[in-house]
Scaffold this active site. Structure first.
Site, PDB file in Angstrom:
ATOM      1  N   ASP A  26     -22.458  -3.126   8.492  1.00 49.93           N
ATOM      2  CA  ASP A  26     -21.720  -2.077   7.788  1.00 49.93           C
ATOM      3  C   ASP A  26     -21.903  -2.280   6.284  1.00 49.93           C
ATOM      4  O   ASP A  26     -21.644  -3.364   5.771  1.00 49.93           O
ATOM      5  CB  ASP A  26     -20.236  -2.181   8.173  1.00 49.93           C
ATOM      6  CG  ASP A  26     -19.377  -1.193   7.399  1.00 49.93           C
ATOM      7  OD1 ASP A  26     -19.920  -0.178   6.924  1.00 49.93           O
ATOM      8  OD2 ASP A  26     -18.157  -1.466   7.286  1.00 49.93           O
ATOM      9  N   ASP A  30     -16.495   0.826   6.193  1.00 57.19           N
ATOM     10  CA  ASP A  30     -15.659   1.622   7.113  1.00 57.19           C
ATOM     11  C   ASP A  30     -15.571   0.979   8.505  1.00 57.19           C
ATOM     12  O   ASP A  30     -15.035   1.579   9.437  1.00 57.19           O
ATOM     13  CB  ASP A  30     -16.165   3.069   7.207  1.00 57.19           C
ATOM     14  CG  ASP A  30     -17.580   3.162   7.781  1.00 57.19           C
ATOM     15  OD1 ASP A  30     -18.198   2.089   8.030  1.00 57.19           O
ATOM     16  OD2 ASP A  30     -18.066   4.287   7.972  1.00 57.19           O
ATOM     17  N   ASP A  34     -24.271   1.034   9.601  1.00 58.49           N
ATOM     18  CA  ASP A  34     -24.927   2.215   9.038  1.00 58.49           C
ATOM     19  C   ASP A  34     -26.356   1.891   8.601  1.00 58.49           C
ATOM     20  O   ASP A  34     -26.799   0.742   8.697  1.00 58.49           O
ATOM     21  CB  ASP A  34     -24.097   2.770   7.866  1.00 58.49           C
ATOM     22  CG  ASP A  34     -23.591   1.648   6.967  1.00 58.49           C
ATOM     23  OD1 ASP A  34     -24.442   0.864   6.500  1.00 58.49           O
ATOM     24  OD2 ASP A  34     -22.358   1.524   6.755  1.00 58.49           O
ATOM     25  N   ASP A 103     -34.468   7.240  18.832  1.00 58.60           N
ATOM     26  CA  ASP A 103     -33.995   7.600  20.163  1.00 58.60           C
ATOM     27  C   ASP A 103     -34.038   9.124  20.260  1.00 58.60           C
ATOM     28  O   ASP A 103     -33.441   9.817  19.440  1.00 58.60           O
ATOM     29  CB  ASP A 103     -32.556   7.094  20.319  1.00 58.60           C
ATOM     30  CG  ASP A 103     -32.233   6.657  21.719  1.00 58.60           C
ATOM     31  OD1 ASP A 103     -32.473   7.461  22.639  1.00 58.60           O
ATOM     32  OD2 ASP A 103     -31.731   5.536  21.900  1.00 58.60           O
ATOM     33  N   ASP A 205     -34.482   9.159  26.053  1.00 55.74           N
ATOM     34  CA  ASP A 205     -33.281   8.954  26.846  1.00 55.74           C
ATOM     35  C   ASP A 205     -33.418   9.606  28.229  1.00 55.74           C
ATOM     36  O   ASP A 205     -33.925  10.720  28.353  1.00 55.74           O
ATOM     37  CB  ASP A 205     -32.103   9.587  26.080  1.00 55.74           C
ATOM     38  CG  ASP A 205     -30.752   9.205  26.621  1.00 55.74           C
ATOM     39  OD1 ASP A 205     -30.410   8.005  26.581  1.00 55.74           O
ATOM     40  OD2 ASP A 205     -30.016  10.107  27.084  1.00 55.74           O
ATOM     41  N   GLU A 268     -36.865   5.876  29.146  1.00 52.60           N
ATOM     42  CA  GLU A 268     -35.770   5.201  29.841  1.00 52.60           C
ATOM     43  C   GLU A 268     -35.734   5.733  31.272  1.00 52.60           C
ATOM     44  O   GLU A 268     -35.449   6.912  31.493  1.00 52.60           O
ATOM     45  CB  GLU A 268     -34.421   5.467  29.168  1.00 52.60           C
ATOM     46  CG  GLU A 268     -33.316   4.653  29.817  1.00 52.60           C
ATOM     47  CD  GLU A 268     -31.918   5.242  29.720  1.00 52.60           C
ATOM     48  OE1 GLU A 268     -30.949   4.499  29.928  1.00 52.60           O
ATOM     49  OE2 GLU A 268     -31.778   6.451  29.453  1.00 52.60           O
ATOM     50  N   HIS A 329     -27.955  -1.556  25.392  1.00 55.88           N
ATOM     51  CA  HIS A 329     -26.570  -1.177  25.096  1.00 55.88           C
ATOM     52  C   HIS A 329     -25.802  -0.674  26.319  1.00 55.88           C
ATOM     53  O   HIS A 329     -24.621  -0.370  26.212  1.00 55.88           O
ATOM     54  CB  HIS A 329     -26.571  -0.123  23.992  1.00 55.88           C
ATOM     55  CG  HIS A 329     -27.255   1.135  24.426  1.00 55.88           C
ATOM     56  ND1 HIS A 329     -28.617   1.192  24.685  1.00 55.88           N
ATOM     57  CD2 HIS A 329     -26.787   2.372  24.676  1.00 55.88           C
ATOM     58  CE1 HIS A 329     -28.938   2.411  25.071  1.00 55.88           C
ATOM     59  NE2 HIS A 329     -27.852   3.151  25.071  1.00 55.88           N
ATOM     60  N   ASP A 330     -26.474  -0.533  27.447  1.00 55.21           N
ATOM     61  CA  ASP A 330     -25.803  -0.059  28.662  1.00 55.21           C
ATOM     62  C   ASP A 330     -25.521  -1.184  29.663  1.00 55.21           C
ATOM     63  O   ASP A 330     -24.875  -0.950  30.679  1.00 55.21           O
ATOM     64  CB  ASP A 330     -26.670   1.000  29.374  1.00 55.21           C
ATOM     65  CG  ASP A 330     -26.856   2.251  28.526  1.00 55.21           C
ATOM     66  OD1 ASP A 330     -25.914   2.627  27.799  1.00 55.21           O
ATOM     67  OD2 ASP A 330     -27.950   2.855  28.594  1.00 55.21           O
TER      68      ASP A 330
HETATM   69  C1  GLC Z   1     -28.753   6.781  28.413  1.00 47.94           C
HETATM   70  C2  GLC Z   1     -28.184   5.955  27.297  1.00 47.94           C
HETATM   71  C3  GLC Z   1     -26.703   5.829  27.507  1.00 47.94           C
HETATM   72  C4  GLC Z   1     -26.100   7.207  27.482  1.00 47.94           C
HETATM   73  C5  GLC Z   1     -26.751   8.111  28.523  1.00 47.94           C
HETATM   74  C6  GLC Z   1     -26.412   9.545  28.305  1.00 47.94           C
HETATM   75  O1  GLC Z   1     -28.645   6.129  29.637  1.00 47.94           O
HETATM   76  O2  GLC Z   1     -28.824   4.723  27.216  1.00 47.94           O
HETATM   77  O3  GLC Z   1     -26.119   5.010  26.533  1.00 47.94           O
HETATM   78  O4  GLC Z   1     -24.728   7.123  27.724  1.00 47.94           O
HETATM   79  O5  GLC Z   1     -28.157   8.033  28.443  1.00 47.94           O
HETATM   80  O6  GLC Z   1     -27.051  10.045  27.163  1.00 47.94           O
HETATM   81 MG    MG Z   2     -20.385   1.892   7.570  1.00 48.17          MG
END
Ligand code: GLC
Ligand code: MG
Length: 536
Positions: A26, A30, A34, A103, A205, A268, A329-330
């Site tokens: 950050d 905030d 970023d 992404d 995605d 993905e 991240h999932d």
């Molecule tokens: C992909 C992303 C995930 C998101 C989903 C819907 O699986 O990695 O984080 O919630 O798509 O966009």
């Molecule tokens: Mg910030």
């Protein structure tokens, strides 16, 4: 067999680093990461030896799914900064000789996107067909039985225009209708917008969701559904995902990329190996790297992993380049899935397998899932299906930079909490410690960069007894033997039909590095080693 004189591209030889932008650094106080924050930390990424950075979505969004619900594909969310900040970031990444991957979320928009607002305004709006609208069945119920990944029905009733629309994820994320050529063209233009700026590629995605059965047939029930699973798992998504026509779309995207120089796309795709392979396209006209998520789901067992690697290697199409992923991240972090000691072995596996590795930010210091009190859960997947422990917040917590207040991430309270031990587990503390996870990553990444055998060499499985996983990476003049003990107990490597002699080049126990070995080796629990073999 690959030709050693072949020219390899950056996304084949390189290592990809994934940043979840809310949580990296950050810069404006905030409590949310970023773009300027990322710029401040580029030297960390560069010094690790990363080739490319993939940043999760940074675009305009109401943040119903933390940026995976986009309301303007060609603008930056103010939380992350401005388009000037983005241009500065891209330049700074390129100045350091690295690549930037964005992404791309083409399957769905936000319900706040002007396209959807128009589409839902009336049945005869020109953009009506940009989304998937259907009449109710005679009894008023949903057009079919499809379920949302985030729980409940995938159909949302629109009172005003008296139809349902389809959303594979949140109802705030309506799916685009990819059968419509105008949608196709609009998204190709989004790609061109970023490619013209100089972006090096996209992580696409939910690629396998992009097109659905044109008859919208019911999905069959899943006989293996277990009650601890998300409700989505009750059905097999046979008609809502992985349709044959998806490959035409992927090919269309590929053509846009190919009209530029050395750009690439990662897909993905959560599918079994044989299905995954189809996303390379016929004649290499599909995704450059369909994400290989095998290591996310395979039991942490030497036999299982060895057999998965071999199946994957064997299934690759001619010219298809492999890749490996340990976390994103999932998914629960690797250090939490297999424990901190095995996470070191896992890092050695990831960085010595054949194919492009992707490293999730924080895994280089062994960050673990951070427990988030139930009442503080923010992830919609967790909130929509309470009690199933499906929140993805634990793996999205702020990067732990140092032992100062808020781990050097932000001067303010971060949007997600830090773990209790961040003053011990952080980049600064590990920088001066040869035994640390960070130092191990550094050595592995350096060796990979220096050695063709590891970057582009051949892969050969070696016979070994569980819990040992053994393989060779080699070129015509260099051979590395990799031995990984996937258990906490000691084990031995003493092959009957293979004599060898060499030096331990990298070891999860750094004290052993430099040791000469011959014909047999005993390993400690949780030990992994990369041995440089003498030429026999
Ligand atoms: C992909 C992303 C995930 C998101 C989903 C819907 O699986 O990695 O984080 O919630 O798509 O966009
Ligand atoms: Mg910030």
């Amino acid at each position: 067999m690959k030709d050693e004189n072949q020219k390899y591209l950056w996304w084949q030889e390189g290592v990809i680093y994934q940043i979840y932008p809310r949580s990296y650094q950050d810069s404006d106080g905030d409590g949310v990461g970023d773009l300027q924050g990322i710029i401040q930390r580029l030297d960390h990424i560069k010094s690790l030896g990363m080739t490319a950075i993939w940043i999760s979505p940074i675009f305009s969004s109401p943040m119903a799914d933390f940026g995976y619900d986009i309301s303007d594909y060609c603008d930056i969310h103010p939380l992350f900064g401005t388009m000037e900040d983005f241009d500065e970031l891209l330049q700074a990444v390129h100045d350091r000789g690295m690549k930037l991957i964005l992404d791309l979320v083409p399957n769905h928009t936000s319900n706040e996107h002007p396209w959807f607002k128009e589409s839902r305004s009336s049945k005869d709006n020109p953009k009506r067909d940009w989304y998937i609208w259907e009449d109710a069945k005679e009894d008023g119920s949903e057009p079919n039985n499809w379920l949302s990944v985030f729980g409940g029905s995938a159909w949302e009733w629109d009172e005003k225009t008296q139809q349902y629309y389809y959303h594979a994820f949140l109802k705030e994320q309506p799916d685009l209708n990819w059968r419509n050529p105008e949608v196709q063209e609009a998204m190709m233009n989004v790609m061109r917008f970023w490619l013209d700026k100089g972006v090096d590629g996209f992580r696409v995605d939910v690629m396998w969701h992009m097109i659905k059965d044109d008859q919208l047939r019911d999905n069959p029930t899943n006989p293996n559904y277990k009650s601890h699973q998300a409700t989505y798992e009750k059905l097999i998504p046979a008609y809502s995902t992985d349709q044959p026509e998806v490959h035409d779309i992927v090919h269309m995207m590929r053509k846009v990329l190919d009209s530029y120089d050395e750009r690439m796309m990662i897909g993905e795709i959560y599918l079994p190996i044989h299905k995954l392979m189809t996303y390379y396209g016929t004649d290499k006209n599909g995704a450059h790297l369909p994400f290989n998520f095998l290591l996310l789901s395979t039991d942490w067992d030497a036999g299982e992993i060895a057999s998965n690697i071999n199946q994957y290697e064997a299934a690759l199409p001619e010219g298809g380049w492999p890749n490996w992923v340990l976390g994103n991240h999932d998914q629960s972090r690797i250090s939490s899935r297999v424990g901190q000691d095995q996470a070191r072995v896992a890092a050695m596996l990831l960085l010595t397998l054949r194919g492009t590795p992707t490293i999730y930010y924080g895994d280089e210091i062994g960050m673990r899932d951070v427990p988030i009190p139930e009442e503080e859960v923010q992830d919609p997947q967790g909130l929509n299906m309470p009690g199933l422990n499906l929140s993805r917040d634990p793996q999205r917590t702020p990067m732990q930079w140092d032992d100062s207040e808020n781990a050097g991430f932000s001067p303010s309270k971060p949007w997600l909490p830090l773990p209790a031990d961040y003053r011990r587990v952080n980049v600064k503390a590990q920088s001066d410690d040869h035994g640390s996870m960070l130092a191990l990553h550094q050595r592995l990444l350096n060796l990979r960069q220096e050695e063709d055998a590891l970057r582009i060499g051949h892969y050969k499985p070696m016979e070994a007894q569980k819990p040992l996983l053994a393989y060779m990476r080699y070129t015509s003049n260099t051979r590395f033997l990799i031995l990984l003990n996937l258990s906490h107990k000691t084990c031995h490597f003493h092959p009957e039909h293979f004599q060898f002699e060499g030096t331990i080049e990298i070891d999860t126990l750094p004290e052993r590095e430099g040791t000469e070995v011959k014909d047999k080796i005993s390993l400690s629990g949780d030990e992994g080693m990369v041995i440089r073999l003498k030429h026999l």
